[in-house]
Every structure is written in C-alpha cells, then in structure tokens.
Scaffold this motif. Structure first.
Motif, PDB file in Angstrom:
ATOM      1  N   MET A   1      -2.310  -7.483  -6.427  1.00 47.11           N
ATOM      2  CA  MET A   1      -2.956  -7.467  -5.028  1.00 47.11           C
ATOM      3  C   MET A   1      -3.111  -5.739  -4.675  1.00 47.11           C
ATOM      4  N   SER A   2      -4.347  -5.498  -4.273  1.00 46.19           N
ATOM      5  CA  SER A   2      -4.656  -4.128  -3.838  1.00 46.19           C
ATOM      6  C   SER A   2      -3.615  -3.932  -2.344  1.00 46.19           C
ATOM      7  N   ARG A   3      -3.636  -2.585  -1.884  1.00 50.53           N
ATOM      8  CA  ARG A   3      -2.962  -2.441  -0.877  1.00 50.53           C
ATOM      9  C   ARG A   3      -3.602  -3.077   0.265  1.00 50.53           C
ATOM     10  N   ALA A   4      -4.959  -2.767   0.427  1.00 53.05           N
ATOM     11  CA  ALA A   4      -5.917  -3.210   1.506  1.00 53.05           C
ATOM     12  C   ALA A   4      -5.738  -4.882   1.443  1.00 53.05           C
ATOM     13  N   GLU A   5      -5.946  -5.508   0.378  1.00 51.73           N
ATOM     14  CA  GLU A   5      -5.513  -7.067   0.308  1.00 51.73           C
ATOM     15  C   GLU A   5      -4.070  -7.364   1.060  1.00 51.73           C
ATOM     16  N   ARG A   6      -2.988  -6.670   0.464  1.00 47.65           N
ATOM     17  CA  ARG A   6      -1.766  -6.761   0.999  1.00 47.65           C
ATOM     18  C   ARG A   6      -1.630  -6.734   2.259  1.00 47.65           C
ATOM     19  N   GLU A   7      -2.240  -5.571   3.114  1.00 51.25           N
ATOM     20  CA  GLU A   7      -2.238  -5.213   4.234  1.00 51.25           C
ATOM     21  C   GLU A   7      -2.823  -6.495   5.307  1.00 51.25           C
ATOM     22  N   ALA A   8      -3.937  -6.925   4.694  1.00 49.97           N
ATOM     23  CA  ALA A   8      -4.524  -7.972   5.467  1.00 49.97           C
ATOM     24  C   ALA A   8      -3.677  -9.244   5.434  1.00 49.97           C
ATOM     25  N   GLN A   9      -3.052  -9.586   4.281  1.00 51.70           N
ATOM     26  CA  GLN A   9      -1.985 -10.790   4.131  1.00 51.70           C
ATOM     27  C   GLN A   9      -1.115 -10.500   5.319  1.00 51.70           C
ATOM     28  N   ILE A  10      -0.451  -9.241   5.295  1.00 47.80           N
ATOM     29  CA  ILE A  10       0.483  -8.959   6.258  1.00 47.80           C
ATOM     30  C   ILE A  10       0.341  -9.445   7.553  1.00 47.80           C
ATOM     31  N   LEU A  11      -0.850  -8.979   7.770  1.00 45.11           N
ATOM     32  CA  LEU A  11      -1.517  -8.766   9.293  1.00 45.11           C
ATOM     33  C   LEU A  11      -1.736 -10.314   9.739  1.00 45.11           C
ATOM     34  N   GLU A  12      -2.262 -11.206   8.826  1.00 47.45           N
ATOM     35  CA  GLU A  12      -2.671 -12.627   9.020  1.00 47.45           C
ATOM     36  C   GLU A  12      -1.063 -13.119   9.437  1.00 47.45           C
ATOM     37  N   VAL A  13      -0.257 -12.842   8.655  1.00 51.18           N
ATOM     38  CA  VAL A  13       1.151 -13.642   8.700  1.00 51.18           C
ATOM     39  C   VAL A  13       1.664 -12.971  10.131  1.00 51.18           C
ATOM     40  N   ALA A  14       1.918 -11.820  10.395  1.00 51.92           N
ATOM     41  CA  ALA A  14       2.249 -11.065  11.467  1.00 51.92           C
ATOM     42  C   ALA A  14       1.824 -11.747  12.818  1.00 51.92           C
ATOM     43  N   GLU A  15       0.355 -11.945  12.947  1.00 58.02           N
ATOM     44  CA  GLU A  15      -0.392 -12.262  14.101  1.00 58.02           C
ATOM     45  C   GLU A  15       0.197 -13.865  14.338  1.00 58.02           C
ATOM     46  N   ARG A  16       0.387 -14.416  13.148  1.00 62.10           N
ATOM     47  CA  ARG A  16       0.734 -15.891  13.471  1.00 62.10           C
ATOM     48  C   ARG A  16       2.035 -15.874  14.005  1.00 62.10           C
ATOM     49  N   VAL A  17       3.055 -15.128  13.427  1.00 56.62           N
ATOM     50  CA  VAL A  17       4.341 -15.162  13.766  1.00 56.62           C
ATOM     51  C   VAL A  17       4.768 -14.623  15.387  1.00 56.62           C
ATOM     52  N   VAL A  35       5.582 -13.419   4.174  1.00 58.24           N
ATOM     53  CA  VAL A  35       4.894 -12.716   3.202  1.00 58.24           C
ATOM     54  C   VAL A  35       5.201 -12.611   1.793  1.00 58.24           C
ATOM     55  N   GLY A  36       6.363 -12.677   1.500  1.00 55.40           N
ATOM     56  CA  GLY A  36       7.157 -12.589   0.352  1.00 55.40           C
ATOM     57  C   GLY A  36       7.382 -11.203  -0.005  1.00 55.40           C
ATOM     58  N   LEU A  37       7.591 -10.355   0.836  1.00 56.38           N
ATOM     59  CA  LEU A  37       8.054  -9.106   0.449  1.00 56.38           C
ATOM     60  C   LEU A  37       9.382  -8.729   1.255  1.00 56.38           C
ATOM     61  N   SER A  38       9.844  -7.595   0.895  1.00 57.56           N
ATOM     62  CA  SER A  38      11.107  -7.106   1.429  1.00 57.56           C
ATOM     63  C   SER A  38      10.707  -6.402   2.706  1.00 57.56           C
ATOM     64  N   LYS A  39      11.616  -6.362   3.488  1.00 61.38           N
ATOM     65  CA  LYS A  39      11.587  -5.785   4.874  1.00 61.38           C
ATOM     66  C   LYS A  39      11.376  -4.357   4.830  1.00 61.38           C
ATOM     67  N   PRO A  40      12.035  -3.654   3.894  1.00 59.60           N
ATOM     68  CA  PRO A  40      11.594  -2.157   3.645  1.00 59.60           C
ATOM     69  C   PRO A  40      10.097  -1.816   3.312  1.00 59.60           C
ATOM     70  N   MET A  41       9.464  -3.043   2.563  1.00 60.24           N
ATOM     71  CA  MET A  41       8.194  -2.920   2.161  1.00 60.24           C
ATOM     72  C   MET A  41       7.206  -2.832   3.529  1.00 60.24           C
ATOM     73  N   LEU A  42       7.773  -3.724   4.402  1.00 64.60           N
ATOM     74  CA  LEU A  42       6.804  -4.131   5.516  1.00 64.60           C
ATOM     75  C   LEU A  42       7.051  -2.489   6.345  1.00 64.60           C
ATOM     76  N   TYR A  43       7.973  -1.934   6.295  1.00 64.58           N
ATOM     77  CA  TYR A  43       8.298  -0.796   7.001  1.00 64.58           C
ATOM     78  C   TYR A  43       7.566   0.512   6.357  1.00 64.58           C
ATOM     79  N   GLU A  44       7.606   0.484   5.049  1.00 61.55           N
ATOM     80  CA  GLU A  44       6.433   1.135   4.269  1.00 61.55           C
ATOM     81  C   GLU A  44       5.117   1.041   4.730  1.00 61.55           C
ATOM     82  N   TYR A  45       4.714  -0.118   4.882  1.00 60.17           N
ATOM     83  CA  TYR A  45       3.082  -0.198   5.340  1.00 60.17           C
ATOM     84  C   TYR A  45       2.923   0.035   6.776  1.00 60.17           C
ATOM     85  N   PHE A  46       3.938  -0.351   7.824  1.00 62.94           N
ATOM     86  CA  PHE A  46       3.815  -0.253   9.125  1.00 62.94           C
ATOM     87  C   PHE A  46       4.376   0.720   9.947  1.00 62.94           C
ATOM     88  N   GLY A  47       5.891   0.900   9.439  1.00 61.16           N
ATOM     89  CA  GLY A  47       6.538   1.718  10.004  1.00 61.16           C
ATOM     90  C   GLY A  47       7.672   1.425  10.981  1.00 61.16           C
TER      91      GLY A  47
END
Length: 188
Positions: A1-17, A35-47
């Motif tokens: 999955m590309s970074r853009a696709e992963r970000e879109a997936q994260i945003l979909e889940v985050a918006e729902r939650v 999302v199926g990612l580690s918490k540090p990876m979320l911080y890597e994407y969004f801070g």
C-alpha cells in the motif's frame, strides 16, 4: 500500500472513531488497532492525535469545497446557483455523516489549533458563499456579501443540526426552506 493510500485509510478509520467515540475518549491505540498499524507509525504519519484530527478536518474542508464548487459550476441560472450550492452542503452532511459529526462536535474540543481549523472551514464556506451571492446579486458590496454569507452559513449549520432529529426532512426539503427564507431578500 502506498503512503497516500495508507494515509487515506488512516483518515477513514480516525474519522469514524472520532465521530463515534468523541475526540477526548479516542486514543491513538484505538485507531492504530483498527487500522492495523502500530501507534508509533500513526505518530510518524500525523505527529499527534491532534495532528490526526486536523488532517481529518482538512480533508473534510477540501471535500466540502469540492462538492459546493461542482454544484456551482453546473448551475444554469442565478436562482439555480444558490439552490444547488445549498443542496450540495446538505447532501455533503448526509453523505459524510462522520465528517459532519466531527464538525458539529467542535465545542467538546478545547484545543486552539483544532478550533482554528474548524473556523477555517467556516471561513472557506463563507467566502465561497459570498462569491455565489455576488453572482446572484452583482450590486452587493463586499460587506453585504460577507454578512449575508455568514447568515446563510449559520442558518445552514443550524438547519443541518435540526435535521438530525427530523430524518424525514430531506436535503432537498432543507434547501427549499433555506431558499424560502433567503430568496425574498435576494430578489428572486
């Protein structure tokens, strides 16, 4: 999955939650697990959790402007322009219920940068609406166009909130109510 696709997936889940559980009750662990990612990876994407929420809001802001701009571009008359833009706003709320939930629950978020982002959405739509009004009534000066746009935005938000308890009121019917209220003052 590309970074853009992963970000879109994260945003979909985050918006729902965020929409379902509320910003305060949501943890990055909750989102990471779904999302199926580690918490540090979320911080890597969004801070931060705030950064993730702001990314969700910015996406909603962009999508709302796209929806209303498309409606404006397809209108064939001044009257149709205002109607179609209002209808696009109400349909956006219907079609993006999780994004709408984030926007309407702003008072529960006490963060300055989040509130700044929420206000940026209103300003974007006010400016867009003021431009629409200038096309409908070319004689409006900037102050009048902005003031009328603020009134329309405020009324639209309140009507959208009212509709949450009145599911029988369609986006089309809500738009008709808005036109009935504002058309006389706009001269059509």
């Amino acid at each position: 999955m590309s970074r853009a696709e992963r970000e879109a997936q994260i945003l979909e889940v985050a918006e729902r939650v965020f929409a379902n559980d509320g910003y305060q009750a949501t943890s990055m662990d909750d989102i990471a697990a779904q999302v199926g990612l580690s918490k540090p990876m979320l911080y890597e994407y969004f801070g931060s959790k705030e950064g993730l929420l702001i990314a969700c809001l910015r996406r909603s802001k962009r999508e709302l402007l796209e929806a209303t701009s498309l409606a404006a571009a397809q209108a064939e008359s001044s009257e149709q322009l205002l109607y179609d833009c209002l209808l696009a706003f109400f349909r956006f709320g219907d079609e993006h219920q999780q994004a709408w939930a984030l926007l309407r629950n702003e008072s529960s978020i006490a963060d300055t940068s989040v509130n700044t982002e929420l206000e940026a959405i209103r300003i974007q739509q006010r400016d867009f609406t003021a431009d629409v009004l200038r096309k409908v009534r070319e004689e409006l000066d900037d102050e009048q166009a902005e003031a009328y746009a603020e009134l329309i935005i405020g009324a639209s938000e309140r009507l959208a909130l009212w509709r949450e308890n009145r599911p029988e009121v369609t986006a089309e019917r809500a738009t008709e109510h808005m036109i009935a209220l504002f058309a006389p003052g706009l001269g059509f």
